[in-house]
Design an enzyme around this catalytic site. Structure first.
Site, PDB file in Angstrom:
ATOM      1  N   ASP A 174      -3.874  17.127   2.686  1.00 21.65           N
ATOM      2  CA  ASP A 174      -2.983  16.141   3.305  1.00 21.65           C
ATOM      3  C   ASP A 174      -3.401  15.999   4.759  1.00 21.65           C
ATOM      4  OD1 ASP A 174      -0.576  14.824   4.422  1.00 21.65           O
ATOM      5  OD2 ASP A 174       0.335  15.315   2.497  1.00 21.65           O
ATOM      6  N   ASN A 191       2.233  11.457   7.474  1.00 20.75           N
ATOM      7  CA  ASN A 191       3.643  11.146   7.206  1.00 20.75           C
ATOM      8  C   ASN A 191       4.388  12.379   6.691  1.00 20.75           C
ATOM      9  OD1 ASN A 191       5.797   9.304   7.193  1.00 20.75           O
ATOM     10  ND2 ASN A 191       5.579   8.973   4.986  1.00 20.75           N
ATOM     11  N   ASP A 251      -8.442  14.356   5.431  1.00 21.61           N
ATOM     12  CA  ASP A 251      -8.229  13.003   4.922  1.00 21.61           C
ATOM     13  C   ASP A 251      -9.000  12.828   3.616  1.00 21.61           C
ATOM     14  OD1 ASP A 251      -8.467  10.011   4.678  1.00 21.61           O
ATOM     15  OD2 ASP A 251      -7.340  10.160   6.558  1.00 21.61           O
ATOM     16  N   SER A 265       3.379   2.469  -9.140  1.00 23.91           N
ATOM     17  CA  SER A 265       4.746   2.079  -8.761  1.00 23.91           C
ATOM     18  C   SER A 265       5.222   0.941  -9.656  1.00 23.91           C
ATOM     19  CB  SER A 265       4.704   1.612  -7.305  1.00 23.91           C
ATOM     20  OG  SER A 265       5.892   0.935  -6.971  1.00 23.91           O
ATOM     21  N   THR A 285       6.426  -1.503  -8.633  1.00 25.79           N
ATOM     22  CA  THR A 285       6.124  -2.723  -7.884  1.00 25.79           C
ATOM     23  C   THR A 285       4.984  -3.519  -8.547  1.00 25.79           C
ATOM     24  OG1 THR A 285       5.824  -3.560  -5.641  1.00 25.79           O
ATOM     25  CG2 THR A 285       4.452  -1.718  -6.241  1.00 25.79           C
ATOM     26  N   TYR A 314       0.945  -3.825  -0.208  1.00 21.75           N
ATOM     27  CA  TYR A 314       1.143  -2.481  -0.772  1.00 21.75           C
ATOM     28  C   TYR A 314       1.030  -2.535  -2.303  1.00 21.75           C
ATOM     29  CZ  TYR A 314       3.636   1.482  -2.748  1.00 21.75           C
ATOM     30  OH  TYR A 314       3.977   2.559  -3.534  1.00 21.75           O
ATOM     31  N   LYS A 370      -1.910  -1.016  -5.135  1.00 21.97           N
ATOM     32  CA  LYS A 370      -1.668  -0.219  -6.349  1.00 21.97           C
ATOM     33  C   LYS A 370      -2.274  -0.907  -7.581  1.00 21.97           C
ATOM     34  CE  LYS A 370       0.758   3.156  -4.558  1.00 21.97           C
ATOM     35  NZ  LYS A 370       0.234   4.511  -4.496  1.00 21.97           N
ATOM     36  N   PHE A 389       9.854   4.329 -10.586  1.00 21.52           N
ATOM     37  CA  PHE A 389      10.866   3.341 -10.225  1.00 21.52           C
ATOM     38  C   PHE A 389      11.411   3.731  -8.839  1.00 21.52           C
ATOM     39  CE2 PHE A 389      11.001   0.060 -13.458  1.00 21.52           C
ATOM     40  CZ  PHE A 389       9.897   0.492 -14.184  1.00 21.52           C
ATOM     41  N   ARG A 433      18.782  -1.398  -9.525  1.00 19.92           N
ATOM     42  CA  ARG A 433      17.516  -0.666  -9.598  1.00 19.92           C
ATOM     43  C   ARG A 433      17.650   0.553 -10.501  1.00 19.92           C
ATOM     44  NH1 ARG A 433      16.621  -4.663  -7.383  1.00 19.92           N
ATOM     45  NH2 ARG A 433      15.406  -5.111  -5.508  1.00 19.92           N
ATOM     46  N   PRO A 449      14.501 -10.998   1.841  1.00 21.25           N
ATOM     47  CA  PRO A 449      13.402 -11.773   1.245  1.00 21.25           C
ATOM     48  C   PRO A 449      12.493 -10.868   0.411  1.00 21.25           C
ATOM     49  CG  PRO A 449      13.571 -12.216   3.609  1.00 21.25           C
ATOM     50  CD  PRO A 449      14.522 -11.101   3.315  1.00 21.25           C
ATOM     51  N   ASP A 460      13.168  -9.518  -2.454  1.00 26.75           N
ATOM     52  CA  ASP A 460      13.876  -8.652  -3.410  1.00 26.75           C
ATOM     53  C   ASP A 460      14.061  -9.351  -4.755  1.00 26.75           C
ATOM     54  OD1 ASP A 460      14.228  -6.345  -2.040  1.00 26.75           O
ATOM     55  OD2 ASP A 460      16.341  -6.665  -1.539  1.00 26.75           O
TER      56      ASP A 460
END
Ligand code: NAD
Ligand code: WQD
Length: 383
Positions: free
Chosen positions: A77, A81, A104, A170, A172, A194, A198, A229, A282, A347, A349
């Site tokens: 890592d 973050n 990295d 994800s 997404t 993002y 993926k 999710f 969700r 916006p 969603d």
């Protein structure tokens, strides 16, 4: 001596003086390079799992499950973050330590070195950037970190012949869903950089088994794409969890920070959706359930009935929860107030998104076991 080369081996040293035997459990690292090679020869330890981004939110919870299941865990890592403290807490919780390399995943030399010096049974690739809004402002950083890290990682894996991979994808990747619940073979699309990163990675990984076929290799790739999710909650100890330093993007950290008084009120984005109470729906999943899903995926990859090529799995509960339902559950279970106001839709969603997680149940023997009460209690306990 390179300080980052800390090797995951321990040895019992014993000495006999006047018929008394004294023993010590000693970590073998570069101070004892000879022992390292002897131990490698004896293959004395359980399978090693490389966890990229293992100091982060989902990674640290997954380390706990892997350690408890008896795996050796090697984390890389860059701490952009997270902090090493989370891994110390993982060690406190499990009584077992993780070997940590600060670095990295895009560092080709380092990745080559990790794979040549360790026999990695499987890799879980969490490392990456994950904020949707930020990805719109700095897409190149997202493509560089998320795609490049996966590329460098897979090159090192292929070179070492270590081709079992679990990838953090994800929900997404389903874009704006046409029908619900979402099954893995529904159409994929991206609405932001993002999500696109993926999607590109998923497609890139799907090319690998094709190359295996052409090469007729007897050591093919086995890849689990885990589509999460909405992860929430924290370990029941309350000592590890998600700690956004900025204003939170996601609902749960915003709720906990409002309840603790760091924010005056929660804005609920949209109350006119076609849902149970007009607010967004969700599929929230407890992070410990999610971590267990990774353990199951690793166990599947290492089993005789391993994954052939690439397979995607939804990791969700299958239950849709609205924002208002979440806020109410949080306030009731924890006996706290969460002031809120209803505002315009955010916006980008979607009204509702939840999983059909049947494939994970059938093929990985995994299903979410924790309740909404567990999620809100553990989130508050961590806050
Ligand atoms: P996180 O930010 O807590 O963890 C990611 C970790 O990766 C951090 O510790 C960070 O320091 C590290 N990292 C980032 N880039 C790196 C690099 N190039 N090299 C080495 N380390 C690097 O995030 P998380 O919530 O634990 O998410 C883990 C993964 O799951 C991410 O890939 C994310 O996209 C994916 N995911 C997260 C969610 C979510 O809501 N949390 C949902 C779906 C998918
Ligand atoms: C959940 C619901 C909001 C904040 C995002 C990413 C997705 C994935 C998970 C990584 C929605 C509402 C939120 C607030 C609110 N991450 N909300 N007030 O948008 O489903 O997914 O995180 O892969 O890619 O897009 O999660 O937690 O932001 O929102 O009313 O202050 O809560 O409108 O209905 P989302 P979220």
């Amino acid at each position: 001596i390179k300080s980052r080369r800390i090797m995951p081996y321990k040895v019992i040293l014993s000495i006999s003086i006047n018929h008394h035997v004294y023993c010590a459990l000693v970590d073998i690292n570069d101070y004892f390079p000879a022992y390292r090679h002897i131990l490698k020869g004896f293959n004395m330890h359980s399978p090693t799992i490389l966890v990229t981004g293992g100091a982060g939110y989902i990674g640290s919870h997954t380390c706990i499950e892997l350690l408890n299941a008896g795996f050796y865990v090697l984390v890389i890592d860059n701490l952009q973050n997270s902090s090493e403290e989370s891994l110390k807490r993982v060690a406190d919780i499990t009584g077992k330590s993780v070997t940590f390399i600060k670095g990295d995943v895009r560092d080709k030399e380092l990745m080559k070195e990790i794979f040549s010096e360790n026999k990695i049974a499987a890799t879980i690739h969490f490392a990456g950037l994950k904020a949707v809004g930020e990805s719109c402002a700095m897409p190149l950083e997202y493509y560089d970190n998320n795609i490049n890290s996966t590329l460098v990682l897979c090159q090192a894996m292929e070179k070492a012949g270590s081709k079992n991979l679990v990838f953090s994808s994800s929900a997404t990747v389903y874009g704006d869903p046409e029908t619900l619940p979402l099954t893995e073979n529904m159409p994929l699309s991206a609405t932001n950089p993002y999500g696109r990163s993926k999607l590109i990675i998923e497609e890139m990984l799907r090319d690998l088994p094709e190359s295996d076929k052409l090469k007729k290799t007897d050591n093919p790739w086995s890849v689990a794409l885990l589509r999460y999710f909405n992860p929430v909650g924290a370990h029941e100890s309350g000592s590890i969890g998600e700690d956004p330093s900025d204003i939170p993007n996601n609902l749960m950290p915003f709720i906990t920070q409002t309840a603790v008084g760091r924010r005056t009120e929660l804005s609920i984005f949209g109350s006119d959706y076609d849902t149970v109470d007009g607010t967004g729906v969700r599929d929230y999943i407890h992070v410990v359930d999610l971590a267990r899903g990774h353990l199951k995926a690793v166990q599947k990859l290492l089993s005789k009935e391993s994954i052939e090529g690439v397979q995607a799995y939804n990791l969700g509960t299958g239950n849709g929860i609205s924002v208002l339902e979440m806020v109410k559950a949080f306030a009731e279970v924890n006996n706290v107030k969460v002031p809120y106001k209803l505002v315009e839709r955010r916006p980008g969603d979607v009204a509702a998104c939840y999983a059909d997680a049947t494939r994970a149940k059938m093929e990985l023997d995994w299903e979410a076991g924790m309740s909404l009460d567990d999620m809100v209690r553990d989130s508050w306990n961590w806050q």
